[in-house]
Design a protein around this motif. Structure first.
Motif, short mmCIF file in Angstrom:
data_model
loop_
_atom_site.label_atom_id
_atom_site.label_comp_id
_atom_site.label_asym_id
_atom_site.label_seq_id
_atom_site.Cartn_x
_atom_site.Cartn_y
_atom_site.Cartn_z
N TRP A 24 -9.38 -42.85 37.12
CA TRP A 24 -10.72 -43.35 37.25
C TRP A 24 -12.00 -42.44 36.87
CZ3 TRP A 24 -13.30 -47.61 37.12
CH2 TRP A 24 -14.62 -47.68 37.39
N ALA A 25 -11.73 -41.22 36.99
CA ALA A 25 -12.81 -40.33 36.70
C ALA A 25 -13.19 -40.23 35.20
CB ALA A 25 -12.41 -38.81 37.00
N GLU A 26 -12.27 -40.64 34.40
CA GLU A 26 -12.51 -40.70 32.92
C GLU A 26 -13.12 -42.10 32.42
OE1 GLU A 26 -9.30 -39.59 30.20
OE2 GLU A 26 -8.74 -38.23 31.52
N LEU A 27 -13.14 -43.01 33.55
CA LEU A 27 -13.78 -44.35 33.25
C LEU A 27 -15.19 -44.69 33.89
CD1 LEU A 27 -10.36 -46.32 33.93
CD2 LEU A 27 -11.64 -46.14 31.86
N GLU A 28 -15.54 -43.59 34.60
CA GLU A 28 -16.90 -43.67 35.45
C GLU A 28 -17.97 -44.11 34.74
OE1 GLU A 28 -16.39 -40.28 37.95
OE2 GLU A 28 -16.19 -41.62 39.66
N LYS A 29 -18.07 -43.30 33.46
CA LYS A 29 -19.39 -43.34 32.62
C LYS A 29 -19.05 -44.79 31.89
CE LYS A 29 -16.85 -41.55 28.31
NZ LYS A 29 -17.12 -40.49 27.30
N HIS A 30 -18.15 -45.33 31.59
CA HIS A 30 -17.99 -46.75 31.10
C HIS A 30 -18.46 -47.67 32.15
CE1 HIS A 30 -16.26 -45.41 27.70
NE2 HIS A 30 -15.34 -44.57 28.38
N PHE A 31 -18.07 -47.44 33.53
CA PHE A 31 -18.58 -48.36 34.84
C PHE A 31 -20.16 -48.21 34.91
CE2 PHE A 31 -19.89 -47.93 39.21
CZ PHE A 31 -19.82 -49.39 39.49
N ALA A 32 -20.62 -47.06 34.68
CA ALA A 32 -22.21 -47.13 34.82
C ALA A 32 -22.82 -47.59 33.61
CB ALA A 32 -22.49 -45.52 34.46
N GLN A 33 -22.21 -48.08 32.60
CA GLN A 33 -22.54 -48.89 31.49
C GLN A 33 -22.39 -50.37 31.67
OE1 GLN A 33 -20.46 -47.13 28.18
NE2 GLN A 33 -22.06 -45.50 27.97
N GLY A 34 -21.61 -50.72 32.57
CA GLY A 34 -21.14 -51.95 33.02
C GLY A 34 -20.27 -52.72 32.37
N SER A 35 -19.29 -51.89 31.61
CA SER A 35 -18.24 -52.51 30.74
C SER A 35 -16.87 -52.51 31.27
CB SER A 35 -18.54 -51.73 29.42
OG SER A 35 -18.14 -50.24 29.54
N VAL A 36 -16.75 -52.13 32.49
CA VAL A 36 -15.73 -52.04 33.06
C VAL A 36 -15.14 -53.20 33.82
CG1 VAL A 36 -13.78 -50.67 34.61
CG2 VAL A 36 -15.51 -49.65 33.09
N VAL A 37 -14.09 -53.99 33.66
CA VAL A 37 -13.84 -55.23 34.40
C VAL A 37 -12.29 -55.04 34.89
CG1 VAL A 37 -12.91 -57.62 33.88
CG2 VAL A 37 -15.09 -56.35 32.46
N PHE A 38 -12.42 -55.37 36.27
CA PHE A 38 -11.08 -55.12 37.00
C PHE A 38 -10.25 -56.59 36.82
CE2 PHE A 38 -13.36 -57.84 39.94
CZ PHE A 38 -12.44 -58.54 40.65
N VAL A 39 -8.80 -56.19 36.78
CA VAL A 39 -7.93 -57.52 36.79
C VAL A 39 -7.11 -57.26 38.01
CG1 VAL A 39 -5.99 -58.22 35.37
CG2 VAL A 39 -8.03 -57.34 34.07
N SER A 40 -6.98 -58.53 38.62
CA SER A 40 -6.08 -58.36 39.97
C SER A 40 -4.78 -57.83 39.48
CB SER A 40 -6.02 -59.78 40.46
OG SER A 40 -5.25 -59.83 41.36
N PRO A 41 -4.08 -57.32 40.42
CA PRO A 41 -2.75 -56.83 40.17
C PRO A 41 -1.71 -57.93 39.99
CG PRO A 41 -3.54 -55.40 41.80
CD PRO A 41 -4.42 -56.63 41.64
#
Length: 106
Positions: A24-41
């Motif tokens: 997740w630490a490598e994805l945080e910058k993308h999260f801050a840009q609003g481009s991360v979408v969760f998908v239910s397991p």
């Protein structure tokens, strides 16, 4: 060109080959840009990626309405940061789809 998301073998192979586990630490910058979408397991990450790439509005709307996909919330991000989560990821421009590992059955 094949536009049926249920019968798009080449796109499925491409997406599958580009799917990876990332901290997740490598994805945080993308999260801050609003481009991360969760998908239910309980959804198939590859299927969701294919349907998004085909702009399958019916499936996407249904999943969003059921809370099975959506923008990552601050609460999810905080939990993943605290838990040093490792997530499955798939890029469907402009989004990065993330999914927690499915619980292992014993």
């Amino acid at each position: 060109m094949n536009t049926n998301p249920d019968n798009d073998t080449d796109l499925r192979r491409k997406i599958n080959s580009e799917t990876a586990r990332m901290p997740w630490a490598e994805l945080e910058k993308h999260f801050a840009q609003g481009s991360v979408v969760f998908v239910s397991p309980d959804l198939d990450l590859i299927d969701v990626a294919v349907r998004i790439s085909h702009d399958d509005k019916d499936s996407i709307s249904s999943w969003m309405g059921a809370g099975k996909i959506g923008k990552v919330t601050d609460e999810q991000a905080q939990a993943w940061t605290e838990g040093q989560a490792l997530l499955w990821t798939s890029v469907v421009h402009p989004f990065i789809l993330v999914q927690q590992e499915k619980a292992k059955l014993n």
